[in-house]
Design a protein around this motif. Structure first.
Motif, PDB file in Angstrom:
ATOM      1  N   GLU A 153       0.834  -1.205   0.000  1.00 49.97           N
ATOM      2  CA  GLU A 153       0.000   0.000   0.000  1.00 49.97           C
ATOM      3  C   GLU A 153       0.870   1.257   0.000  1.00 49.97           C
ATOM      4  N   CYS A 155       0.708   5.652   0.350  1.00 50.63           N
ATOM      5  CA  CYS A 155      -0.082   6.752   0.897  1.00 50.63           C
ATOM      6  C   CYS A 155       0.351   8.060   0.228  1.00 50.63           C
ATOM      7  N   GLY A 165       2.977   1.176   3.498  1.00 52.00           N
ATOM      8  CA  GLY A 165       2.774  -0.197   3.958  1.00 52.00           C
ATOM      9  C   GLY A 165       4.030  -0.801   4.544  1.00 52.00           C
TER      10      GLY A 165
END
Length: 273
Positions: A153, A155, A165
């Motif tokens: 992941e 951001c 992540g």
């Protein structure tokens, strides 16, 4: 005595002779059975011819015709046996599932009963495969009340993307430091992903993840308020990427500022003895 014995023996012999004579006369008086003598000329040839014998054998071996009347009553051979009725061959039709027994939900298997003093299962040397996911002793425990952050992941903060992540997993591993984790997992539970509440000492693992912004709290979970606070304060995955210390080589050696050496202490003279 001897003449008397001779006389008795002679008398006995005479009596025996008399009895034998009388018995022979009685047997002779019985009429012998008559036997008819048949003349061979009177016997006629009554033996059947070969043709008649063949016709008789064929008549005996010829199978009898079965009755053609199908409506005739049949004699039951084994009336005590139960024979299933004939089944018509056709396509199968799937019936609709029945309604559940309860309007609330389907029946669930009962939870295993644990002893009264049971306080969780200790998992030694846990490994964080992601922020909010622990693996130890064959178990894969997902911390309850939070949504784990996958390592893939990314951001975004103020238009800049960063791999949050991996950073969240690193922070979670630094928190665990291979310390034993106590989780609400039955000892005989099946191996696989299990959602449970865990703690390290007295620190709740889910609360630490959400409060520091390294996991998202479930909307209806116990950490919802802590999650909103972490998002407001831009912590963890809700903020900027952590600053990285970059070291570059320079002609003088490094880009770090030079540190002045401390002044040398004056030498102390030791008087000679």
């Amino acid at each position: 005595m001897r003449p008397a014995a001779i006389a008795i023996a002679a008398a006995g012999f005479g009596i025996a002779t008399l009895l034998v004579t009388l018995g022979g006369q009685r047997l002779a008086a019985i009429e012998a059975p008559s036997v008819d003598v048949i003349d061979e000329a009177d016997i006629e040839d009554v033996a059947p011819s070969e043709t008649e014998n063949t016709a008789a054998i064929e008549a005996e071996t010829e199978p009898q015709a079965l009755p053609t009347d199908t409506n005739a009553a049949a004699r039951p051979v084994a009336p005590e046996d139960v024979v299933p009725p004939p089944v018509e061959q056709g396509g199968l039709v799937r019936e609709a599932p029945r309604a559940p027994l309860s309007e609330l939900s389907l029946a669930l298997p009962p939870k295993p009963k644990m002893p009264g003093d049971w306080d969780g299962t200790t998992l030694f040397r846990p490994v964080a495969s992601a922020a909010g996911l622990i693996e130890a002793k064959g178990f894969s425990v997902a911390i309850s009340g939070v949504s784990a952050v996958d390592t893939s992941e990314t951001c975004s903060f103020e238009g800049k993307e960063w791999n949050c992540g991996v950073r969240a997993r690193t922070a979670f591993r630094s928190f665990l430091r291979s310390r034993a984790v106590v989780c609400d997992v039955p000892p005989d539970a099946e191996r696989g992903v299990i959602v449970a509440r865990c703690r390290v000492g007295k620190q709740d693992v889910g609360e630490w993840l959400v409060a520091n912004g390294w996991a998202r709290a479930d909307a209806d979970g116990p950490y919802a308020e802590a999650g909103q606070k972490a998002e407001t304060e831009k912590k963890g995955i809700f903020g900027a990427a952590p600053e990285r210390i970059e070291m570059t080589l320079s002609p003088s050696g490094t880009s770090l500022p030079e540190v002045e050496a401390p002044p040398a202490e004056p030498a102390v003279e030791v008087p000679a003895q």
